[in-house]
Write a protein that holds these residues in place. Structure first.
Motif, mmCIF file in Angstrom:
data_model
loop_
_atom_site.group_PDB
_atom_site.id
_atom_site.type_symbol
_atom_site.label_atom_id
_atom_site.label_comp_id
_atom_site.label_asym_id
_atom_site.label_seq_id
_atom_site.Cartn_x
_atom_site.Cartn_y
_atom_site.Cartn_z
ATOM 1 N N TYR A 16 79.079 45.150 -18.658
ATOM 2 C CA TYR A 16 80.126 44.130 -18.709
ATOM 3 C C TYR A 16 79.651 42.836 -18.062
ATOM 4 N N GLU A 17 79.008 42.960 -16.924
ATOM 5 C CA GLU A 17 78.538 41.760 -16.219
ATOM 6 C C GLU A 17 77.549 40.978 -17.079
ATOM 7 N N LEU A 18 76.658 41.671 -17.750
ATOM 8 C CA LEU A 18 75.696 40.991 -18.633
ATOM 9 C C LEU A 18 76.379 40.342 -19.826
ATOM 10 N N SER A 19 77.330 41.033 -20.427
ATOM 11 C CA SER A 19 77.998 40.480 -21.605
ATOM 12 C C SER A 19 78.880 39.289 -21.232
ATOM 13 N N ALA A 20 79.389 39.274 -20.001
ATOM 14 C CA ALA A 20 80.245 38.171 -19.561
ATOM 15 C C ALA A 20 79.495 36.844 -19.543
ATOM 16 N N LEU A 21 78.184 36.886 -19.455
ATOM 17 C CA LEU A 21 77.394 35.657 -19.472
ATOM 18 C C LEU A 21 77.601 34.889 -20.775
ATOM 19 N N SER A 25 81.538 29.596 -21.853
ATOM 20 C CA SER A 25 82.338 28.461 -22.324
ATOM 21 C C SER A 25 83.837 28.757 -22.207
ATOM 22 N N ILE A 26 84.224 30.000 -22.434
ATOM 23 C CA ILE A 26 85.626 30.395 -22.268
ATOM 24 C C ILE A 26 86.011 30.327 -20.791
ATOM 25 N N TYR A 27 85.111 30.782 -19.921
ATOM 26 C CA TYR A 27 85.373 30.736 -18.487
ATOM 27 C C TYR A 27 85.507 29.293 -17.998
ATOM 28 N N GLN A 28 84.675 28.402 -18.498
ATOM 29 C CA GLN A 28 84.752 27.000 -18.073
ATOM 30 C C GLN A 28 86.095 26.383 -18.446
ATOM 31 N N SER A 30 88.901 28.023 -19.057
ATOM 32 C CA SER A 30 89.923 28.706 -18.252
ATOM 33 C C SER A 30 89.949 28.153 -16.833
ATOM 34 N N ARG A 31 88.764 27.908 -16.268
ATOM 35 C CA ARG A 31 88.661 27.340 -14.914
ATOM 36 C C ARG A 31 89.344 25.969 -14.867
ATOM 37 N N ARG A 32 89.131 25.164 -15.893
ATOM 38 C CA ARG A 32 89.727 23.831 -15.944
ATOM 39 C C ARG A 32 91.262 23.913 -15.942
ATOM 40 N N ILE A 33 91.793 24.897 -16.655
ATOM 41 C CA ILE A 33 93.245 25.055 -16.761
ATOM 42 C C ILE A 33 93.841 25.742 -15.529
ATOM 43 N N ILE A 53 87.354 33.291 -12.478
ATOM 44 C CA ILE A 53 87.119 32.175 -13.395
ATOM 45 C C ILE A 53 87.834 30.912 -12.933
ATOM 46 N N TYR A 54 88.179 30.864 -11.665
ATOM 47 C CA TYR A 54 88.834 29.698 -11.085
ATOM 48 C C TYR A 54 88.170 29.425 -9.750
#
Length: 73
Positions: A16-21, A25-28, A30-33, A53-54
């Motif tokens: 999971y940790e590897l695939s999350a990489l 772009s989704i995390y970025q 989400s972090r902005r929001i 992600i924040y």
């Protein structure tokens, strides 16, 4: 059922940790929001999976939960 779910996520935690990489772009976005929404608030992050992600420094307090202890490691 709960134990089956926990065992499943425990077994895929390393992958999971590897695939999350690939989701960066989704995390970025989400972090902005999310970051402005948590300013000086207590946050309960359910199903965290060990990925924040924040901006952690913006929250007053954070409690992270996951069914799988391995996901939080």
């Amino acid at each position: 059922m709960k134990k089956d779910n926990q065992l499943h996520f425990d077994s895929i935690a390393d992958k999971y940790e590897l695939s999350a990489l690939s989701w960066e772009s989704i995390y970025q976005e989400s972090r902005r929001i999310l970051t402005p929404l948590i300013l000086q608030k207590s946050v309960l992050d359910v199903g965290n999976g060990g990925k924040f992600i924040y901006d952690l420094s913006k929250a007053k307090k954070i409690i992270a939960m996951d069914i799988s202890p391995k996901m939080l490691e």
